[in-house]
Design an enzyme around this catalytic site. Structure first.
Site, PDB file in Angstrom:
ATOM      1  N   GLN A  22      -4.356  -9.810   2.524  1.00 43.43           N
ATOM      2  CA  GLN A  22      -2.532  -8.767   2.255  1.00 43.43           C
ATOM      3  C   GLN A  22      -1.781 -10.033   2.618  1.00 43.43           C
ATOM      4  O   GLN A  22       0.270 -10.015   2.104  1.00 43.43           O
ATOM      5  CB  GLN A  22      -2.657  -8.201   3.501  1.00 43.43           C
ATOM      6  CG  GLN A  22      -3.094  -7.004   3.122  1.00 43.43           C
ATOM      7  CD  GLN A  22      -3.267  -5.353   3.868  1.00 43.43           C
ATOM      8  OE1 GLN A  22      -4.274  -5.027   4.462  1.00 43.43           O
ATOM      9  NE2 GLN A  22      -2.128  -5.166   4.643  1.00 43.43           N
TER      10      GLN A  22
ATOM     11  N   ARG B 235      -0.902   1.042   8.232  1.00 44.37           N
ATOM     12  CA  ARG B 235      -0.349   1.469   6.778  1.00 44.37           C
ATOM     13  C   ARG B 235       1.191   2.120   8.333  1.00 44.37           C
ATOM     14  O   ARG B 235       1.283   3.336   8.140  1.00 44.37           O
ATOM     15  CB  ARG B 235      -0.509   2.897   7.137  1.00 44.37           C
ATOM     16  CG  ARG B 235       0.271   4.033   5.485  1.00 44.37           C
ATOM     17  CD  ARG B 235      -0.313   4.161   4.773  1.00 44.37           C
ATOM     18  NE  ARG B 235       0.739   4.892   4.000  1.00 44.37           N
ATOM     19  CZ  ARG B 235      -0.207   5.125   2.607  1.00 44.37           C
ATOM     20  NH1 ARG B 235      -1.186   5.806   2.057  1.00 44.37           N
ATOM     21  NH2 ARG B 235       1.314   5.190   1.669  1.00 44.37           N
ATOM     22  N   CYS B 236       1.477   1.391   9.238  1.00 40.64           N
ATOM     23  CA  CYS B 236       3.019   0.884  10.364  1.00 40.64           C
ATOM     24  C   CYS B 236       3.314  -0.380   9.889  1.00 40.64           C
ATOM     25  O   CYS B 236       2.773  -1.186  10.113  1.00 40.64           O
ATOM     26  CB  CYS B 236       2.397   2.207  11.251  1.00 40.64           C
ATOM     27  SG  CYS B 236       1.724   1.486  12.684  1.00 40.64           S
TER      28      CYS B 236
ATOM     29  N   GLU C  89       5.194   3.449   5.241  1.00 33.95           N
ATOM     30  CA  GLU C  89       4.547   3.285   6.037  1.00 33.95           C
ATOM     31  C   GLU C  89       5.288   4.763   7.106  1.00 33.95           C
ATOM     32  O   GLU C  89       4.202   4.852   7.812  1.00 33.95           O
ATOM     33  CB  GLU C  89       4.510   2.841   6.846  1.00 33.95           C
ATOM     34  CG  GLU C  89       3.340   1.472   6.106  1.00 33.95           C
ATOM     35  CD  GLU C  89       3.607  -0.253   6.808  1.00 33.95           C
ATOM     36  OE1 GLU C  89       4.704  -0.529   7.316  1.00 33.95           O
ATOM     37  OE2 GLU C  89       2.620  -1.339   6.541  1.00 33.95           O
TER      38      GLU C  89
END
Lengths: 806, 285
Positions: free
Chosen positions: A237, A384-385, A760
Site C-alpha cells: 500500500q 478501512r479507517c 473509510e
C-alpha cells in the site's frame, strides 16, 4: 460538429470531470480476469518460499533441524534467524518504533510466527520441505488477556527489551507494557465527572478482527547480481516507503531498488506494514541470485499478518440533567500482540484515537491509552479507517447511547443537542484537533426525515408491547450513528512514518497532441484512482479524463509518496494532482496569451480553453496550447508542458455522516435481518458519485461483517480459533442488505478542490450503526451495553440473560 | 494450503473404480466433488497417495423415479438435485435441503454421494436421508449391498462402508405429505448450527399417519429421532405433542461447543429449529 459549435454544457460533459459518475476504467480488465497481481508474475528460474510457522503461542525454540528438508530434491535453502543474523536481518524495525523478529530468534511469541523460510524450485516442494523441518520447542506460559499482563505472575514476553524502561513513546512501567499515551486534561476531566449531575460509565470493547483482503500478501524479489539492482514486486500500500525501508535494512542503495505494486486485490490496511515474507524473499534472492516468490495463504494471512482493533475502552461521560455533555473520560487497554507493529504516524502510538469526542461539542476530555504485549499476532492496523478512528467512533457512539439510557432520553435528540454547530467551525476539540468544516444538524435532520425516525420509534414501541403480549418473538432495533472521521494524514509538521513526512505527490506530462499522463505517489487497491484522479485533472486542465492516463505503484517512475491508506489519497495526492494541474494551467496561460497576442491577465479560463475577456470568439484550447508548447518557440517560456507537485496538507480533513440501521432480531435464535440501512455521507466535494456509492456499499458491508460476527478469536492457549473463512465472517451477497445512500456536501476549506475522502467513512460509521441497532432492540428490557461481535449465540445470550426465553 | 503428492486416477466404470480401490488399498481415496476431501488434503490432514475420481462414470450421475422409488447416482451434484423436476415432485424436501447447502458455485460441484459417504456430521444430506429412510448402495470387491441410512453412521467420519467399498447411489421411497428442512447457519457456506428434516403425512381425519424426524450437526452423527416421530403418529400433531416430540428429540442430541456457540445455545437453537420444522411440515401436509 466542430469544437467551436459545441455548447458549454457539451464541452463540460466531454471532460468527464468532477462530479461525473464516470465508469471505472479499471473494471474492463478486472471483470475479464486480465488484472496483473503479484501472484501472476512468473520469471525464469523463479524459486518459491514457504514458512515453517510456530504452532505454539509462547515457546522457546530449542533447536531447528533442517537436514531432512535440505535433503529433499528441489530444496535450495532453508533460512533461520541464525542465517539472517550476520546480515542483521533477523529482526526488523516496525512502523511503531518497536522491532520485530523476521524469523524466530530463540523463542516464538504467537501462533503462526515465522520460524524458518524454505526456498525450493516449486511451490509443492517448498510445502513438502516445510513438513520436514524439525523444530523442538519448550512451551512457556501463555499470556492472552491484556488485563493480566502486569500481574506479578505474568510471563515476560519480550525478553529482548525486558529491562528497557524507555520505549519509543515514553516510559515503560512493566516488561509487557509498551506505552502510555495521554491526551487532554486529566484533572479537569476527572473534576467535571466528579461534580456532574449525570455520569454514564461503560466498558466498550472493540474486538480483534482482520482486514482480510481478497488477495493475501505476497512478494517477488529479484536480485540482479550483474547490475546490483533489486526489483521487488509486492502487495504494498506504500511502495516508496517499502523501498526506503528495504534500502535501510539491506544496505542496498535506494537507486538500486525498484519497488513495484502491481494490481492489488484490496488492502484495507493489511498491506501497509513490512512482513517477514518480504524480507526473506529479498534475502533468498540475494543468496541464490534467482527470483523468489512468496505468497501467503488465507490461514497465514488471518493468523499472522496485521490484525485490526482489540481496544478495551473504559469510558465515562458526564452531562447535565438536560443532556448537555460536560466531559468525557476514556482509558483504553490496547492489545498489540507480540510486537508493536501498528501502522500509525510516528507521533501517534494510538493513532487518532483522540478524535473520540466525535461529532460533539465536549468542553473537557481526557484520553489515556496503554499499549500491552500479549501472545497474539502483531498489527493494530487501520482496517478501512484512518488510524484508530473506527475505535474512537465506536466508543463515542456507544457512550452517547449509554448516556441516553441514563438520561432516559431519545438518543437522536441527545445527539442533536450536543452536535458541534455549523458556525463553530473551524472547531478546536478538547483533545487537540481542528475540525475543518461541518454541518451536522442539517445532515442529521435529513437522515431522520428520510427514514421517518419518529414513525420508526412508534413502530418499535408497538412491537415491544406485542412481544410482551406474546404476539411476536421478534424485536426491532434502531441503530443511530453520527460519525466524524479524521483523514488525509497528514501535515508533515506532525505526521510521519519512519521519519518520512506524510505529503504526497503528482507529476503530470501533457503530450503534444493534448493527451496526458499523471503519476502519483499513492497506489490503488481497488479504489479506482485511475478513474477519479483523471477526473480531478480533467476539471483543472480542460483535457477529457478519457485522454489522461493515471499511473501509480512503480517507484522508478512515480514521484515519492506515502501511499494509500487512511483515506489519504484524495485529501493529499488528490490535492497534489489539483495543484500540479494548476501549475500546468499557469504555464498554459502564458503560452495562450502569446498565441493570442494579449496580456496574460486578459485571458480567462473556461472549461477547456483560455478566452480573451470580452471577445469570446478569440480563444485557445488546452489542446492547442499543448501542441504549441512542443512545436513553437514561445519567448521566455521553456518548451514542453509538465508539472510536479508535492503537497503538504495544512490540516486533516473531517468527513462525516449520519447512518441509521433498522434491524429485526429473532430473540430465540439470535438471527438478525437488516430491514433498512440509510447512509448519508458528507465527504466534501464529490469527485465521482458512482465510485462514492460503491465505496459506501463496500465499507458498510465490511462494517456489517465486523459488527455481526467477524473476529479473530484466541483460546486460552493462544490458539487462533477463527483462522479460516469457515469461521471468519466475510458476507456474501446473501448476507448483504440493501443500502440507501444519500449525501450533503460541505467542502473542506483548505483542500484545493474541497474534497475530504470517503473510502473509510462507511466502516467508521457503519460499525456503531449496526451495533447500536442490536443494543437498542433490547433497551426496553434493561440492556445498557453488549459487546460485539453480535453473532447469533451472543445475541441469544443477551436475550437469555435478560430473561427473554423464560 | 498445498497438498502432498498423489497419483490421480479416472476410471470410467464402477467395476474399474472398485478394482482400483482394491488394488491400491489404504493408500487410495475415492473423490467425488472434493469439497470435503480437497480442503483436508490442502491442510495435509489427509494425504492419500492415490485419488480415484468418479467423475467420468456417467452412470453415477443419474436421477430416476420408477414407480414409488427414487434412485440417485452418487455423482449427482446438489445443482442436479435442485434442477430435477422429477425429484421436485417425488421428494421436494431434497430440493429444499440442497438449496440450503453453501452457494451455487459449491452446489455445481458438490455431490450427494460425497455428502452422505464422508460421515461429516456437519453435512446436511445424511440426516435428510435418514428422514427419507434411504438405502445407500455400496459396491465392493464382493459385489453390491445396501445399508439403510439409519444404520450407516457410526461416529464422525466413521460409517458402515467398508474401506474397499464405494458408495455408488441412493434410493428411497417417494414421499407424500408435508415436508420441511429448517437450518440455522451463521452465513452462506457454513455448516448448520442446528438443522432438522421433517416429513409428516396427514390422514383424512387430520391425524398424523406417518412421521419422520432427523437432525443435522447436533451430535457426531446425524440423528434419526424414532421416538419423536412415533409420538407424533400416536398423539397427533398438536402444540403439546410437538413440544413432547421436540423434548424427546432433544434427549438424543449431544452438541459440542464451537465457534457457532456454546452447548446451551445449540440446545436452544435445536429446539426452536425442530419446532419450526414440524410446524412447517404439518402446515404443508
Amino acid at each position: 460538429m466542430s469544437a467551436a459549435e459545441e455548447t458549454m454544457q457539451e464541452r463540460q460533459a466531454a471532460l468527464k470531470g468532477l462530479g461525473t459518475s464516470r465508469k471505472r476504467v479499471e473494471d474492463a480488465r478486472f471483470t475479464q480476469g486480465k488484472g496483473n497481481y503479484v501472484d501472476d508474475i512468473k520469471m525464469p528460474n523463479m524459486l518459491f518460499g514457504d514458512f515453517v510457522r510456530s504452532q505454539h503461542a509462547h515457546a522457546r525454540v530449542v533447536s531447528i533441524d533442517k537436514t531432512a528438508a535440505l535433503e529433499l530434491p528441489g530444496v535450495v535453502a532453508v533460512l533461520t534467524a541464525e542465517d539472517l543474523e550476520p546480515l542483521s536481518l533477523h529482526w526488523m524495525p516496525t512502523l511503531a518504533g518497536d522491532k520485530q523478529m523476521v524469523l524466530a530468534d530463540g523463542k516464538v511469541l504467537f501462533q503462526g510466527q515465522e520460524v524458518a523460510f524454505v526456498v525450493a524450485e516449486d511451490r509443492y516442494i517448498a510445502a513438502d520441505a516445510v513438513d520436514l523441518v524439525k523444530v523442538e520447542y519448550e512451551e512457556l506460559p501463555v499470556l492472552v488477556d491484556p488485563f493480566k499482563a502486569e500481574l506479578p505472575d505474568a510471563p515476560v514476553l519480550r525478553e529482548d527489551i525486558a529491562d528497557q524502561k524507555e520505549g519509543a513513546h515514553g516510559p515503560r512501567r512493566h516488561p509487557n507494557h509498551i506505552f502510555t499515551w495521554e491526551q487532554g486534561d486529566k484533572a479537569a476531566a476527572e473534576a467535571v465527572i466528579e461534580e456532574a449531575p449525570v455520569v454514564a460509565e461503560e466498558m466498550v470493547y472493540y474486538h480483534r478482527t482482520h482486514p482480510c483482503p481478497m488477495e493475501t500478501c505476497g512478494a517477488v524479489a529479484s536480485m540482479d547480481k550483474v547490475n546490483g539492482k533489486l526489483t521487488l514486486w509486492g502487495t504494498f500500500q506504500a511502495p516508496h516507503v517499502v523501498r526506503t525501508v528495504a534500502s535501510l535494512l539491506s544496505g542496498i542503495a535506494e537507486h538500486n531498488i525498484r519497488v513495484v505494486s502491481p494490481d492489488i486485490g484490496g488492502g484495507f490496511g493489511n498491506k501497509v506494514g513490512v512482513y517477514p515474507g518480504y524480507v526473506c524473499s529479498i534475502v533468498a534472492s540475494i543468496v541464490t541470485g534467482q527470483p523468489v516468490k512468496w505468497i501467503e495463504d488465507r490461514m497465514e494471512n488471518l493468523s499472522a499478518t496485521a490484525f485490526a482493533r482489540d481496544y478495551w475502552m473504559q469510558g465515562k461521560i458526564a452531562a447535565t440533567k438536560e443532556g448537555k455533555i460536560l466531559g468525557l473520560w476514556c482509558h483504553t487497554t490496547a492489545d498489540h500482540g507480540a510486537f508493536d507493529a501498528c501502522a500509525d504516524p510516528t507521533k501517534y502510538p494510538a493513532g487518532f484515537m483522540n478524535i473520540c469526542t466525535g461529532s460533539y461539542d465536549i468542553p473537557t476530555a481526557y484520553l489515556a491509552v496503554d499499549g500491552i504485549y500479549t501472545n497474539k499476532a502483531p498489527g493494530g492496523v487501520a482496517y478501512r479507517c484512518s488510524f484508530r478512528v473506527t475505535e474512537a467512533a465506536y466508543f463515542i457512539e456507544r457512550m452517547i447511547e449509554v448516556l441516553a439510557i441514563k438520561l432516559n432520553m431519545d438518543a437522536a435528540d441527545l445527539r442533536a443537542l450536543n452536535f458541534i454547530k455549523k458556525e463553530q467551525f473551524p472547531y478546536q476539540s478538547a483533545l487537540g484537533w481542528e475540525y475543518d468544516s461541518g454541518d451536522y444538524h442539517t445532515a442529521w435532520n435529513k437522515a431522520l426525515d428520510a427514514v421517518d425516525y419518529r414513525g420508526l420509534r412508534q413502530q418499535q414501541s408497538q412491537q415491544v408491547e406485542d412481544f410482551k403480549a406474546g404476539k411476536t418473538r421478534k424485536l426491532m432495533g434502531i441503530g443511530l450513528c453520527h460519525f466524524t472521521e479524521i483523514v488525509g494524514a497528514g501535515p508533515v509538521k506532525n505526521c510521519d512514518i519512519l521519519g518520512m513526512g506524510m505529503f504526497d505527490s503528482c507529476e503530470i506530462r501533457i503530450h503534444p497532441t493534448g493527451s496526458a499522463i499523471a503519476r502519483l505517489g499513492t497506489i490503488s487497491q481497488g479504489q479506482g484512482h485511475a478513474t477519479t484522479f483523471a477526473q480531478i485533472l480533467a476539471t483543472e486542465i480542460g483535457i477529457s479524463a478519457d485522454d489522461i492516463t493515471i499511473e501509480e505503484g512503480d517507484t522508478d517512475t512515480a514521484p515519492y509518496g506515502l501511499g494509500t491508506y487512511g483515506s489519504r489519497s484524495t485529501p493529499v495526492a488528490g490535492a497534489a494532482t489539483a495543484m500540479a494541474g494548476r501549475k500546468i494551467r499557469a504555464k498554459a496561460q502564458m503560452i495562450a496569451a502569446y498565441l493570442l497576442e494579449v496580456h496574460d491577465n486578459d485571458l480567462e479560463w473556461e472549461i477547456d480553453r483560455f478566452v480573451v475577456k470580452g471577445a469570446p470568439e478569440r480563444f485557445k484550447t488546452m489542446k492547442e496550447v499543448a501542441f504549441a508548447s512542443y512545436t513553437q518557440e514561445i519567448p521566455g517560456v521553456e518548451p514542453g508542458l509538465e508539472a510536479v507537485s508535492y503537497y503538504d496538507p495544512p490540516n486533516m480533513t473531517y468527513p462525516f455522516g449520519a447512518y441509521i440501521c433498522v434491524m429485526d432480531i429473532d430473540v430465540d435464535t439470535g438471527v438478525t435481518d437488516i430491514r433498512k440501512f440509510y447512509a448519508l455521507d458528507d465527504c466534501g466535494t464529490r469527485i465521482n458519485p458512482m465510485i462514492i456509492e460503491g465505496q459506501v456499499h463496500g465499507g458498510l458491508t465490511e462494517a456489517l461483517a465486523i459488527a455481526l460476527g467477524q473476529e479473530i478469536a484466541y483460546d486460552e492457549l493462544g490458539n487462533v480459533k477463527t483462522g479460516s473463512l469457515m469461521d471468519f465472517f466475510i458476507p456474501t451477497s446473501w448476507e448483504t442488505p440493501n443500502y440507501e445512500t444519500d449525501f450533503t456536501e460541505t467542502p473542506s476549506p483548505h483542500h484545493p478542490i474541497g474534497a475530504k475522502g470517503v473510502g473509510e467513512s462507511p466502516n467508521v460509521g457503519g460499525v456503531p450503526a449496526f451495533s447500536n441497532a442490536i443494543n437498542d432492540a433490547f433497551r426496553a428490557f434493561g440492556l445498557t451495553h453488549t459487546h460485539m461481535p453480535h453473532d447469533h449465540w451472543r445475541i441469544w445470550k443477551t436475550a437469555n440473560d435478560l430473561g427473554l426465553h423464560s | 494450503m498445498i497438498p502432498g503428492r498423489f497419483e490421480y486416477h479416472q476410471p470410467d466404470s464402477v467395476p474399474a473404480a472398485v478394482g482400483l480401490l482394491s488394488d491400491l488399498g489404504d493408500e487410495a481415496r475415492v473423490i467425488a466433488g472434493g469439497h470435503s476431501l480437497i480442503p483436508m488434503m490442502k491442510l495435509r490432514l489427509a494425504m492419500p497417495e492415490h485419488l480415484i475420481d468418479l467423475r467420468a462414470i456417467d452412470s453415477l450421475k443419474q436421477i430416476s423415479v420408477a414407480g414409488s422409488t427414487v434412485t440417485i447416482g452418487a455423482m449427482a451434484t446438489q445443482s442436479d438435485l435442485i434442477d430435477s423436476t422429477e425429484l421436485a415432485t417425488a421428494a421436494p424436501i431434497v430440493r429444499e435441503t440442497a438449496l440450503q447447502i453453501a452457494d451455487p458455485q459449491v452446489r455445481y460441484v458438490g455431490t450427494i454421494g460425497g455428502n452422505v459417504a464422508n460421515g461429516d456430521p456437519g453435512n446436511d444430506m445424511p440426516a435428510l436421508m435418514q428422514c427419507l429412510n434411504a438405502s445407500f448402495h455400496l459396491h465392493g470387491p464382493d459385489g453390491e449391498r445396501q445399508v439403510p441410512a439409519r444404520e450407516f453412521y457410526e461416529a464422525a467420519y466413521f460409517t458402515a462402508r467398508d474401506d474397499l467399498e464405494i458408495l455408488t447411489g441412493i434410493s428411497f421411497p417417494a414421499c407424500e405429505g408435508g415436508y420441511a428442512y429448517e437450518k440455522q447457519k451463521r452465513k452462506i457456506g457454513d455448516y448448520a448450527t442446528a438443522a432438522a428434516a421433517v416429513l409428516l403425512s396427514k390422514a383424512a381425519d387430520s391425524s398424523c399417519s406417518q412421521a419422520a424426524i432427523a437432525l443435522t450437526n447436533l451430535a457426531d452423527t446425524p440423528l434419526y429421532c424414532q421416538e419423536a416421530s412415533d409420538h407424533l403418529v400416536q398423539s397427533g400433531v398438536t402444540d403439546a405433542s410437538i413440544d413432547a416430540a421436540v423434548q424427546s428429540a432433544l434427549g438424543q442430541i449431544e452438541p459440542v461447543d464451537d465457534n457457532r456457540g456454546p452447548v446451551e445455545f445449540k440446545k436452544h437453537a435445536a429446539k426452536v429449529i425442530l419446532k419450526r420444522a414440524i410446524e412447517n411440515a404439518w402446515a404443508r401436509a
